[in-house]
Design a protein around this motif. Structure first.
Motif, mmCIF file in Angstrom:
data_model
loop_
_atom_site.group_PDB
_atom_site.id
_atom_site.type_symbol
_atom_site.label_atom_id
_atom_site.label_comp_id
_atom_site.label_asym_id
_atom_site.label_seq_id
_atom_site.Cartn_x
_atom_site.Cartn_y
_atom_site.Cartn_z
ATOM 1 N N ILE A 1 0.858 -1.185 0.000
ATOM 2 C CA ILE A 1 0.000 0.000 0.000
ATOM 3 C C ILE A 1 0.898 1.240 0.000
ATOM 4 O O ILE A 1 1.691 1.432 0.917
ATOM 5 C CB ILE A 1 -0.914 0.025 1.245
ATOM 6 N N VAL B 1 -8.829 11.486 -4.890
ATOM 7 C CA VAL B 1 -9.487 12.057 -6.065
ATOM 8 C C VAL B 1 -10.747 11.268 -6.399
ATOM 9 O O VAL B 1 -10.816 10.062 -6.197
ATOM 10 C CB VAL B 1 -8.574 12.060 -7.322
ATOM 11 N N ASP C 1 -8.363 0.807 -4.789
ATOM 12 C CA ASP C 1 -8.320 1.486 -3.490
ATOM 13 C C ASP C 1 -9.492 2.465 -3.357
ATOM 14 O O ASP C 1 -9.814 3.164 -4.316
ATOM 15 C CB ASP C 1 -6.996 2.253 -3.374
ATOM 16 N N THR D 1 -9.713 5.307 -2.054
ATOM 17 C CA THR D 1 -9.432 6.752 -2.100
ATOM 18 C C THR D 1 -9.141 7.249 -3.520
ATOM 19 O O THR D 1 -8.970 8.435 -3.746
ATOM 20 C CB THR D 1 -8.237 7.142 -1.185
ATOM 21 N N LEU D 2 -9.056 6.331 -4.496
ATOM 22 C CA LEU D 2 -8.666 6.696 -5.872
ATOM 23 C C LEU D 2 -9.786 6.370 -6.861
ATOM 24 O O LEU D 2 -9.946 5.216 -7.248
ATOM 25 C CB LEU D 2 -7.383 5.942 -6.254
ATOM 26 N N TYR D 3 -10.534 7.390 -7.274
ATOM 27 C CA TYR D 3 -11.607 7.232 -8.268
ATOM 28 C C TYR D 3 -12.514 6.046 -7.945
ATOM 29 O O TYR D 3 -12.751 5.184 -8.798
ATOM 30 C CB TYR D 3 -11.024 7.040 -9.669
ATOM 31 N N VAL E 1 -10.155 0.699 4.499
ATOM 32 C CA VAL E 1 -9.149 -0.359 4.438
ATOM 33 C C VAL E 1 -8.564 -0.296 3.031
ATOM 34 O O VAL E 1 -9.231 -0.653 2.053
ATOM 35 C CB VAL E 1 -9.770 -1.737 4.719
ATOM 36 N N ASN E 2 -7.346 0.211 2.952
ATOM 37 C CA ASN E 2 -6.757 0.448 1.624
ATOM 38 C C ASN E 2 -6.516 -0.843 0.849
ATOM 39 O O ASN E 2 -6.236 -1.892 1.433
ATOM 40 C CB ASN E 2 -5.422 1.185 1.754
ATOM 41 N N GLY E 3 -6.604 -0.731 -0.470
ATOM 42 C CA GLY E 3 -6.213 -1.815 -1.368
ATOM 43 C C GLY E 3 -5.092 -1.332 -2.268
ATOM 44 O O GLY E 3 -4.816 -0.129 -2.325
ATOM 45 N N ILE E 4 -4.430 -2.242 -2.961
ATOM 46 C CA ILE E 4 -3.369 -1.824 -3.882
ATOM 47 C C ILE E 4 -4.014 -1.062 -5.047
ATOM 48 O O ILE E 4 -4.856 -1.596 -5.754
ATOM 49 C CB ILE E 4 -2.607 -3.049 -4.441
ATOM 50 N N PRO E 5 -3.631 0.220 -5.250
ATOM 51 C CA PRO E 5 -4.235 0.990 -6.339
ATOM 52 C C PRO E 5 -3.685 0.510 -7.693
ATOM 53 O O PRO E 5 -2.515 0.156 -7.800
ATOM 54 C CB PRO E 5 -3.787 2.430 -6.061
#
Lengths: 243, 243
Positions: free
Chosen positions: A134, A149, B107, B109-111, B131-135
């Motif tokens: 991450i 974004v 993820d 947080t990204l689009y 809970v973040n994922g690989i963008p």
């Protein structure tokens, strides 16, 4: 003629560049855990011999008993001198046996010490596989509870705050990876009224015990407190109608 | 006055926005697996009722038997109409019991489709944890075996190829999240000689069975083949001495 390695001529079979994420053990991927458990050796970049490694702190419970070796990447600016350290680290990896992993904070594709080794490994046709982690800008956005974004917004990631004035008007979200002097820069390039057009999130040592998280207007942020090298800032425009 | 929920007035306790990464099950984080296993219900954004969800395909083995509910996010452009779907999805989540997760490719947080719900959840003070994922840009760089940015390089992520000419000179690496018409745009804004200053990587459906990966000069890429909505391009300048 086939290549037949002799004594002292052992070459590493495969190198995994493994991202271990921003600091929370639970943000390791299943693949990172699997790879770290199966490799024959783990290489750990450090900035000083014997200094503890944040990347290793994240994985040490998982890889207990596994052979580890430090790679020295000192924090110096002289490029010629740095190259010597990179070559030396590369030689150490190259002469390892079997499959090895090089661990790196965050993700290996984003401002990682691994990229220097990567270039040398490719030059010598040594197989490399990337195991993503991450990346810190995304983890920090999550921690701040904000999207980076959405929709048609554009994102820029800068290694530090220089030339920031060029980018402030162009982008919805700007990530600055190192915040040293950022407060000073923002106050210099933005007049008092302009500053209200932005909200800033700063995360220093996110996910570590001594993390420092702030979110607010430029005037409200204590930039003095966020000089750690594991710090980043997320600058968002808020003067648009749809934000 | 304290809030006392009555019959029919149940409110969800907590919502996890869970990124499930680009497509490879092994790129799930340990935390994503833990959260998906513990929540009471999983919400799955879909673009059409009954249509299979790529995000759900990634996690379905892990969450077998867990109650799931689809959230309809149709691919339409009318903002007013979309708002109705977002509000409806939000109401469904809000009236769920216990803790729930909304899954999203890559993820949150990204689009991400999650960002629309996120805003509404925050408005109503419903606890959210990311809970973040690989963008996908990072996963695709890994797949292409190239770093996204190193040292002092700057990165920009654009949702699509529009206004690309504005950014080509400013950045070392440009990620374009949707590649539709990208080949056409690049050939229009760059003369034949200028095109040699760039290398382009395109990944369509990376990590899926039918993935398509290309890396080369602009002239060498078959852009026709990469119109899938899960496609992205990485454009790198190669005319600088240090690349």
């Amino acid at each position: 003629m086939e290549y037949s390695p002799g004594f002292g001529d052992v070459m590493v079979e495969k190198v995994y560049g493994v991202g271990v994420g921003p600091g929370d053990k639970e943000l390791l991927t299943l693949k990172a855990v699997k790879v770290l458990k199966k490799v024959d050796k783990i290489f750990i970049p450090v900035s000083k011999e014997g200094r503890s490694s944040l990347a290793y702190d994240i994985v040490k419970d998982i890889v207990e008993g596994k052979p580890v070796e430090e790679l020295l990447f000192p924090m110096i600016k002289n490029q010629e001198c740095l190259k010597i350290y990179h070559e030396r680290a590369f030689e150490n990896i190259k002469s390892a046996q079997g499959e090895v992993a090089v661990i790196t904070i965050g993700d290996p594709t984003l401002y990682s010490t691994f990229s220097y080794l990567w270039r040398l490994l490719k030059r010598d046709n040594i197989p490399v596989e990337i195991v993503n982690g991450i990346p810190s800008p995304f983890a920090c956005a999550g921690r701040l509870n904000i999207p980076l974004v959405e929709g048609r917004e554009k994102l820029v990631i800068l290694p530090r705050g220089e030339d920031l004035e060029r980018y402030l008007g162009l982008f919805d979200t700007i990530v600055v990876m190192k915040t040293k002097r950022l407060g000073e820069i923002l106050k210099r390039i933005l007049g008092k009224e302009e500053r209200d057009k932005y909200l800033v999130g700063v995360v220093s040592k996110g996910f570590w015990e001594d993390e420092n998280i702030q979110w607010g207007k430029i005037e409200e942020i204590d930039f003095e407190d966020i000089n750690h090298y594991l710090s980043l800032a997320i600058i968002k425009r808020v003067d648009r109608e749809d934000i």
